[in-house]
Design a protein around this motif. Structure first.
Motif, PDB file in Angstrom:
ATOM      1  N   ILE A 786      21.461 -18.180  43.852  1.00  0.00           N
ATOM      2  CA  ILE A 786      20.301 -18.562  43.012  1.00  0.00           C
ATOM      3  C   ILE A 786      19.302 -18.660  43.787  1.00  0.00           C
ATOM      4  O   ILE A 786      18.340 -18.412  43.283  1.00  0.00           O
ATOM      5  CB  ILE A 786      20.786 -20.161  42.792  1.00  0.00           C
ATOM      6  CG1 ILE A 786      22.009 -20.372  41.871  1.00  0.00           C
ATOM      7  CG2 ILE A 786      19.804 -21.038  41.986  1.00  0.00           C
ATOM      8  CD1 ILE A 786      22.653 -21.805  41.798  1.00  0.00           C
ATOM      9  N   GLU A 787      19.255 -18.686  45.235  1.00  0.00           N
ATOM     10  CA  GLU A 787      18.019 -18.624  45.997  1.00  0.00           C
ATOM     11  C   GLU A 787      17.532 -17.197  45.900  1.00  0.00           C
ATOM     12  O   GLU A 787      16.377 -16.849  45.576  1.00  0.00           O
ATOM     13  CB  GLU A 787      18.499 -19.088  47.425  1.00  0.00           C
ATOM     14  CG  GLU A 787      17.219 -18.935  48.211  1.00  0.00           C
ATOM     15  CD  GLU A 787      17.493 -19.183  49.544  1.00  0.00           C
ATOM     16  OE1 GLU A 787      16.882 -19.211  50.538  1.00  0.00           O
ATOM     17  OE2 GLU A 787      18.673 -19.905  49.988  1.00  0.00           O
ATOM     18  N   ALA A 790      15.821 -15.994  42.511  1.00  0.00           N
ATOM     19  CA  ALA A 790      14.555 -16.812  42.435  1.00  0.00           C
ATOM     20  C   ALA A 790      13.461 -15.702  43.120  1.00  0.00           C
ATOM     21  O   ALA A 790      12.350 -15.542  42.535  1.00  0.00           O
ATOM     22  CB  ALA A 790      14.268 -17.954  42.944  1.00  0.00           C
ATOM     23  N   GLN A 791      13.837 -15.123  44.332  1.00  0.00           N
ATOM     24  CA  GLN A 791      12.963 -14.157  45.060  1.00  0.00           C
ATOM     25  C   GLN A 791      12.927 -12.960  44.376  1.00  0.00           C
ATOM     26  O   GLN A 791      11.795 -12.048  44.176  1.00  0.00           O
ATOM     27  CB  GLN A 791      13.309 -14.131  46.373  1.00  0.00           C
ATOM     28  CG  GLN A 791      13.244 -15.587  47.131  1.00  0.00           C
ATOM     29  CD  GLN A 791      13.918 -15.500  48.711  1.00  0.00           C
ATOM     30  OE1 GLN A 791      14.313 -14.490  48.802  1.00  0.00           O
ATOM     31  NE2 GLN A 791      13.876 -16.539  49.393  1.00  0.00           N
ATOM     32  N   ARG A 793      14.224 -11.678  41.404  1.00  0.00           N
ATOM     33  CA  ARG A 793      14.052 -11.608  39.600  1.00  0.00           C
ATOM     34  C   ARG A 793      14.780 -10.240  39.482  1.00  0.00           C
ATOM     35  O   ARG A 793      14.154  -9.213  38.976  1.00  0.00           O
ATOM     36  CB  ARG A 793      12.641 -11.587  39.373  1.00  0.00           C
ATOM     37  CG  ARG A 793      11.694 -12.798  39.818  1.00  0.00           C
ATOM     38  CD  ARG A 793      10.304 -12.884  39.197  1.00  0.00           C
ATOM     39  NE  ARG A 793      10.321 -12.626  37.820  1.00  0.00           N
ATOM     40  CZ  ARG A 793      10.465 -13.798  37.184  1.00  0.00           C
ATOM     41  NH1 ARG A 793      10.598 -14.792  37.344  1.00  0.00           N
ATOM     42  NH2 ARG A 793      10.390 -13.466  35.712  1.00  0.00           N
ATOM     43  N   ARG A 814      23.153 -20.698  35.058  1.00  0.00           N
ATOM     44  CA  ARG A 814      21.872 -21.109  35.762  1.00  0.00           C
ATOM     45  C   ARG A 814      20.956 -19.690  36.052  1.00  0.00           C
ATOM     46  O   ARG A 814      19.852 -20.220  36.274  1.00  0.00           O
ATOM     47  CB  ARG A 814      22.465 -21.604  37.044  1.00  0.00           C
ATOM     48  CG  ARG A 814      23.249 -22.819  36.930  1.00  0.00           C
ATOM     49  CD  ARG A 814      23.691 -23.427  38.225  1.00  0.00           C
ATOM     50  NE  ARG A 814      24.322 -24.643  38.344  1.00  0.00           N
ATOM     51  CZ  ARG A 814      24.630 -25.517  39.083  1.00  0.00           C
ATOM     52  NH1 ARG A 814      24.144 -25.274  40.391  1.00  0.00           N
ATOM     53  NH2 ARG A 814      25.456 -26.584  38.980  1.00  0.00           N
TER      54      ARG A 814
END
Length: 869
Positions: A786-787, A790-791, A793, A814
């Motif tokens: 998930i982390e 986000a960076q 994409r 998610r």
């Protein structure tokens, strides 16, 4: 990384040449109840039962002769001081000088299996003893192979040679007396057509002297398609019973003839008892002047042992002045004593004064002998019931009370009401048994044997019985009579074996699934090696070798999963019309590389190119490829393989023939059994898991087809024939063909997120994608993924499903919000069932790949995704 043995749920150790333990895995440490440091350095003798040390040493000595693998059954000391049986797999390792150094032992717990087998053998011994005591032989007819398996007692009854345990049905029926053979076969056929239990009496041919009569009781069984599969039952000798019946019939005929020719002996007597016999009949019977019988002279013709009894009985009748009957033995004209029965009736006048006696004396010898024969037969039946521990239960339908017999003897005081008896039945069996009894009481068909459990202080007791309805003279139901046998031990064994089989299926499924994970990074790594330029020929050969062995391992894992799914009923066929010729050519094409590598010759003959069947395309291909793979595996280099397809109005036959090693007569009946194989060489060049033909047979049967394997023996090749129902033109429907992805004009690099808790799998897949020009980032947990998403994409995310923290389904939700299309979600998982694909689709996944991933398909998909950017 831990040694693989660290994770094995088996006892693993390594010992040096002197026997000192150098390594134990955690499982062995827990089993012995000692920490690993306390075990290392001690001699393995300390943990092996003293009686089993020599067998282990023998196995180690044999390994010095060149064979580095040995198995031996031993008892290992558990931490609580109890020895448990294990199968110890020993493998020796050579040191740099070529001498045998360390020895690795892997022990598999077989204690419960040995215990179950011992219980099974004890049950078999008890059953055999019961059959011997009852003079009874058991049998089973296999109606597909038309072979009969029999016990030693049955072989003896039929006068087969000692040790015979199986014959053909023809051999068995040829033992029936010729004049009875055809009626016997007709009666058997009619009984099997009715589908219920049956009972037949027949005489054997002249092999047995004197002629032997047998009684057969059988019960047919049908498969899921309603086809008769087998018949089992018992047979016992009724020669004595038959002879007694024939003697009884003969005696009755003589008696009737005697009565018809002589009639009853009539006599009269004065009121004081002085007898006046009729002249002619008495003269004929005694051969003496009838005057000698007058008054009390008749006593002279009575047997001396009966004379006083007859005199006292006659005086009692005279004293009571009422009708009476006396039975005694009387000498006939030929000197033989006959059992006679004298009936006397008083004749009174109108004033009640006794005037005289009127009587008849009848020869009842035949009835007396018949009664003796019946009592003797009853005694034999009682002995047989006692030996077989058969209980007789009678239900009086007028009062609904039960009475019991054990061994032919009524149990005094053992009368129960029906409701009280029913309360002793296990609650789960009570409604079924009650329904059976009430249906039978109203005249319903008794059907097959029934089973139920009885509750008693010792626990559950399994019973098996059969019942029939007895009607009165008016035809109304009178009573139910049932025979019941205790089958508790047999039932416990059945339940134990069933549970063992279930655990085996679960283990196979788990094993196959777990094997997929290590295969995934191996396949990916091989694909990376293949992409590198500048490889020398030796490296290329090694890469090709690894690729072939990985594919072989993948097929084995797939076969394991297929067997497990079919056994558990989790296979659903996607049926559609299939052109048989196309299916055959596709299977040959799939095997072409393997056949060419072995320098074998393959010939294809599809005489009817328009024959269709209804089937699952994937499964039909799996059937044919599996058969061809077997043919190639067991055929030497320069050998020949042929596959042909022919059809008639009803069936399409696909016949595969090879010139390979063939199948021995001993193995041929077992080729479809799971894990069944012939002799294996030490290098296992012809080995597998023994599941190929078992899987093929199950898949063929799912298509309502049949499969047969024929071989003239070892070294003479094998022929496999698959028969499938033919699909005619008016039954076919059009099928849609999937179109190929659109051509890609210019490849574009993708940002890829690869998530897998198996680091090797994630890293190798990332390297492969980067070799295609994509940018790949790896994550080893859902939180890390998930982390990273986000960076980064990413354009696409390749997600493992079985993640430890948040599973792949939830991670997919998610990573991509509802109604969005980016990133594209690709499932990379070991779960490949239809329900798994549906669940992945519901979670938002766009594509679904099963481990180990087909690299070409994955790269082709990524390439098509770049085309859409």
């Amino acid at each position: 990384m831990h040694d693989p043995a660290h994770f094995l749920p088996s006892f693993v150790w390594r010992a040096d040449r002197a026997g000192a333990v150098r390594y134990v895995n955690p499982w062995a440490s827990r089993y012995l109840g000692l920490p690993a440091p306390h075990i290392v350095g001690r001699n393995w003798h300390e943990f092996v039962h003293p009686d089993d040390i020599n067998p282990v040493l023998d196995a180690l000595r044999q390994m010095h002769d060149g064979n580095l693998l040995r198995n031996v059954d031993v008892r290992l000391l558990r931490g609580d001081g109890v020895f448990h049986w294990h199968t110890l797999h020993l493998q020796a390792q050579r040191d740099e000088s070529g001498r045998i150094g360390d020895t690795v032992g892997v022990a598999t717990d077989i204690h419960h299996c040995r215990h179950a087998w011992a219980m099974y053998e004890a049950s078999e011994r008890r059953l055999k003893a019961a059959c011997q005591g009852a003079g009874m032989g058991a049998w089973e007819w296999d109606m597909k192979s038309r072979h009969v398996r029999m016990t030693e007692q049955l072989a003896e009854l039929y006068s087969f040679p000692s040790g015979t345990d199986a014959v053909t049905l023809t051999d068995l029926w040829n033992r029936v007396a010729p004049e009875q053979r055809e009626p016997f076969q007709q009666e058997v056929a009619q009984a099997l057509e009715r589908g219920g239990p049956f009972e037949l009496d027949f005489q054997l041919d002249g092999t047995a002297a004197p002629p032997r009569w047998l009684r057969m009781r059988g019960h047919p069984e049908f498969d899921q398609q309603g086809v008769l599969s087998c018949v089992h039952g018992v047979t016992f000798d009724i020669s004595r019973q038959r002879a007694a019946e024939e003697r009884l019939i003969l005696s009755e005929r003589r008696y009737r003839a005697l009565v018809e020719s002589t009639g009853a002996l009539v006599w009269s007597a004065h009121a004081d008892g002085e007898i006046r016999p009729a002249d002619e009949p008495w003269g004929k019977f005694t051969g003496a002047d009838p005057q000698r019988l007058e008054n009390w002279g008749w006593l002279d013709f009575v047997h001396p042992d009966d004379r006083e009894m007859a005199r006292e009985a006659w005086l009692t009748v005279l004293r009571d002045g009422t009708a009476g009957t006396i039975t005694f033995r009387m000498r006939r004209y030929d000197g033989h004593y006959r059992m006679v029965q004298a009936h006397a009736a008083p004749l009174y006048d109108a004033h009640g004064t006794l005037q005289e006696w009127f009587g008849t004396t009848t020869d009842v010898t035949a009835q007396h002998e018949a009664q003796a024969a019946i009592e003797a037969r009853s005694l034999r039946l009682t002995v047989a019931m006692q030996a077989a521990e058969i209980h007789i239960v009678a239900v009086d339908l007028t009062s609904w009370t039960l009475s019991f017999e054990m061994g032919g003897e009524p149990r005094v005081g053992e009368t129960l009401t029906y409701e009280a008896a029913l309360s002793r039945i296990h609650p789960d069996d009570r409604p079924v048994l009650d329904g059976y009894v009430r249906q039978l009481a109203t005249g319903g068909d008794p059907g097959a044997h029934f089973e139920f459990r009885v509750l008693n202080p010792r626990g559950e007791q399994w019973m098996e019985g059969s019942a029939l309805l007895q009607r009165g003279a008016d035809g109304k139901p009178l009573r139910l009579i049932a025979s019941v046998v205790d089958i508790t031990e047999r039932k416990r064994m059945e339940l134990m074996l069933r549970e063992t089989d279930r655990r085996k299926d679960e283990f196979l499924a788990m094993l196959a699934h777990e094997l997929r994970n290590p295969l995934a990074p191996i396949r990916t790594a091989i694909a990376l090696f293949e992409k590198h330029d500048g490889k020398d020929q030796r490296s290329a050969d090694l890469i090709e070798l690894m690729r072939r062995q990985t594919e072989h391992m993948t097929r084995i894992v797939d076969d394991l999963l297929e067997v497990s799914r079919i056994t558990q009923g989790r296979i659903a066929l996607q049926l559609e019309p299939i052109l048989v010729g196309t299916a055959v050519y596709h299977a040959v094409e799939a095997m072409a590389a393997s056949v060419e590598a072995r320098r074998q010759h393959i010939q294809v003959d599809v005489s009817d190119a328009t024959a269709w069947v209804r089937g699952d395309v994937t499964r039909i291909s799996q059937i044919l490829v599996n058969i061809l793979n077997n043919a190639s595996k067991y055929t030497p280099e320069d050998g020949s393989i042929s596959i042909s397809a022919r059809a008639d109005e009803m069936w399409v036959e696909i016949v595969t023939t090879d010139t390979g090693s063939g199948i021995s007569a001993e193995l041929l009946p077992k080729v479809f059994e799971l894990f069944s194989q012939g002799e294996r060489t030490l290098d296992r060049s012809n080995g597998g898991l023994g599941i190929g033909l078992s899987l093929v047979k199950k898949l063929v049967e799912l298509h309502d087809g049949t499969i047969a394997v024929e071989s003239e023996g070892e070294g003479r090749g094998t022929t496999v024939t698959v028969s499938l129902p033919r699909l005619h033109h008016h039954e076919r429907h059009s099928a849609l063909a999937l179109s190929e992805p659109a051509a890609i004009d210019k490849p574009v690099s993708l940002r890829l997120l690869i998530v897998d808790d198996n680091r090797d799998a994630a890293d190798s897949l990332a390297m492969l994608c980067e070799s295609e020009g994509h940018f790949a980032r790896t994550a080893y947990s859902s939180a890390e993924a998930i982390e990273a998403a986000a960076q980064l994409r990413p354009d696409a995310a390749l997600l493992d499903i079985g993640l430890p923290d948040i599973d792949g389904y939830e991670l997919a939700r998610r990573l991509r919000a509802k109604d969005e299309t980016s990133p594209r979600l690709i499932a990379i998982t070991g779960y490949g069932q239809a329900e798994d694909r549906l669940r992945a689709q519901a979670a938002g996944f766009d594509y679904h790949f099963v481990k180990p991933v087909n690299i070409k398909s994955l790269l082709k998909l990524l390439s098509s995704l770049t085309g859409g950017r």
